[in-house]
Design an enzyme around this catalytic site. Structure first.
Site, PDB file in Angstrom:
ATOM      1  CB  SER A  28      -0.748   0.160   0.787  1.00 22.27           C
ATOM      2  OG  SER A  28      -1.905   1.276   1.133  1.00 22.27           O
ATOM      3  N   PRO A  29       0.595   2.476  -0.508  1.00 24.74           N
ATOM      4  CG  PRO A  29      -0.053   3.485  -2.658  1.00 24.74           C
ATOM      5  CD  PRO A  29      -0.962   2.357  -1.752  1.00 24.74           C
ATOM      6  CE1 TYR A  69      -4.298  14.046   2.971  1.00 23.93           C
ATOM      7  CE2 TYR A  69      -3.663  11.407   1.976  1.00 23.93           C
ATOM      8  CZ  TYR A  69      -3.532  13.018   3.266  1.00 23.93           C
ATOM      9  OH  TYR A  69      -2.714  12.369   3.856  1.00 23.93           O
ATOM     10  NE  ARG A  78      -5.103   3.128  -1.342  1.00 17.88           N
ATOM     11  CZ  ARG A  78      -4.458   2.706  -0.387  1.00 17.88           C
ATOM     12  NH1 ARG A  78      -3.945   3.709  -0.069  1.00 17.88           N
ATOM     13  NH2 ARG A  78      -4.104   1.616  -0.527  1.00 17.88           N
ATOM     14  CG  LEU A 104      -7.298  -3.251  10.730  1.00 20.14           C
ATOM     15  CD1 LEU A 104      -8.063  -2.596  11.532  1.00 20.14           C
ATOM     16  CD2 LEU A 104      -5.629  -2.642  10.977  1.00 20.14           C
ATOM     17  N   GLY A 143      -0.808  -2.406   4.418  1.00 21.28           N
ATOM     18  CA  GLY A 143       0.294  -1.405   4.911  1.00 21.28           C
ATOM     19  C   GLY A 143       0.734  -1.832   5.656  1.00 21.28           C
ATOM     20  NE  ARG A 144      -2.330   0.333  11.171  1.00 20.23           N
ATOM     21  CZ  ARG A 144      -3.432   0.438  10.672  1.00 20.23           C
ATOM     22  NH1 ARG A 144      -3.497  -0.014   9.611  1.00 20.23           N
ATOM     23  NH2 ARG A 144      -3.590   1.670  10.512  1.00 20.23           N
TER      24      ARG A 144
END
Length: 385
Positions: free
Chosen positions: A49-50, A209, A257, A329, A351-352
């Site tokens: 993931s970015p 954003y 995204r 998650l 991501g994490r």
């Protein structure tokens, strides 16, 4: 195009004794079956993931970015995406975010893209503009708005002159000329991304954003051709896609995204996302919707738990036929495999999990008994894995 039926191999047919064509199923788990978008094939369906690293100087990538992204390519991810790379200085989230408004920034990213590709992964880049959420401190410094005296800037722009939250600066509503200038800045950044050697590109239309600020009625109160109705609010995204495709080759994939819901009454909803995805599918310029959520309004109420955003990906994929990526998650190999096996997404975006363990894909391959993944020879010969 991606393999729209992840449970069926696409390249393993042969003739039987009676001349019939026999379909041989890929023996590998769904997570480790190759996937193709346009001309680009990845070795598996795991995407980094970015994730912003807040470590650049004047928008230029450095050793941190090389090691961070390179380690995930070595670790077996199929798609390795940069963090959000910004199209103009005032569009950065923090003073330490990456940019792509000049050739020096392009030239610093080029060897990173080449290294990712040399390790067998697809190098991807995400382009974005922070809009009203620009000029803040790094997370470990509080993520609060910065003044020019603190290294920030005071020229935030947005769809409408509405601050993100109490205590945040009020941005300037973009004029039509501002909008056109931002699109040209995006186009130039896309050209540099192509020149740097990236093979996949994602537009950041999520997390509050700039593109998201145009999409959501919570942040867009314009009364011109870029605000009001659904068709007007999606116009900035559609024009962003159009100028991107002017510079991004037709044979290379384009992802978007999206925050599929604001998690706030009166905001952007998953119904809006499905409606937009139907249009993107019909127009044929976008190959995958990266299904995230939230980030546009501090009043959001997000029911966070492992896999909490998977239903968003599943709904878009099942109702529109547009390929999707599931994110949020997803920590375990079993959960990642089930997302793909159950047709809830085409990619699993981590991501994490990949921050905690760059070699997560290789460990997952061992857990799921994939036959087509191997440790790099520099590591494998140590016999410690």
């Amino acid at each position: 195009m991606s393999d729209r039926n992840p449970g069926t191999a696409t390249d393993s047919r042969s003739g039987g004794e009676d001349g019939r064509r026999i379909l041989r199923r890929d023996p590998n788990p769904h997570l480790f079956r190759p996937v193709r978008f346009r001309s680009v094939e990845a070795r598996n369906r795991i995407m980094l993931s970015p994730m912003c690293q807040y470590s650049a100087t004047d928008g230029v990538a450095n050793d941190w970015h090389r090691v961070h992204l390179g380690a995930r390519a070595i670790g077996g991810a199929g798609w390795v995406f940069t963090e959000a790379v910004h199209t103009e200085p005032r569009g950065r989230i923090t003073p330490f975010c990456l940019g792509l408004w000049n050739d020096e920034q392009r030239d610093a990213l080029a060897p990173i893209a080449a290294f990712i590709r040399a390790q067998g992964a697809v190098p991807g880049i995400q382009l974005g503009h922070a809009g009203r959420k620009a000029s803040v401190g790094r997370p470990w410094e509080g993520s609060r708005p910065l003044t020019p005296a603190e290294g920030g800037w005071d020229d935030q722009v947005a769809a409408s002159a509405l601050p993100y939250a109490s205590g945040w600066p009020t941005p300037r509503a973009m004029t039509v000329d501002d909008i056109q200038a931002s699109l040209q800045a995006l186009k130039s950044a896309v050209r540099r991304a192509r020149e740097a050697g990236f093979q996949a590109l994602e537009l950041h239309g999520a997390h509050g954003y700039l593109i998201h600020q145009f999409l959501s009625p919570l942040s867009n109160q314009r009364d011109d051709a870029y605000g009001g109705s659904f068709d007007h609010r999606v116009r900035y995204l559609l024009e962003s896609i159009a100028v991107t495709r002017e510079e991004w080759p037709d044979e290379l994939p384009l992802f978007v995204r999206l925050s599929c819901t604001d998690w706030v009454d009166g905001g952007w909803t998953d119904d809006d996302t499905v409606r937009l995805a139907e249009r993107l599918k019909a127009e044929g310029q976008v190959d995958l919707l990266d299904c995230s959520s939230g980030g546009n309004d501090p009043r959001q109420q997000i029911p966070i738990h492992p896999g909490y955003q998977i239903p968003l990906s599943q709904r878009v994929r099942s109702e529109t036929g547009l390929a999707t990526g599931a994110v949020g998650l997803i920590h375990s190999p079993d959960l990642a495999e089930s997302v793909l096996a159950n047709g809830q997404a085409d990619l699993v975006i981590l991501g994490r999990a990949l921050l905690a363990d760059p070699a997560w894909p290789l460990r997952a391959a061992a857990t799921l008994k994939a036959r087509n993944m191997a440790w790099p020879p520099q590591y494998e010969r140590s016999n410690i894995f």
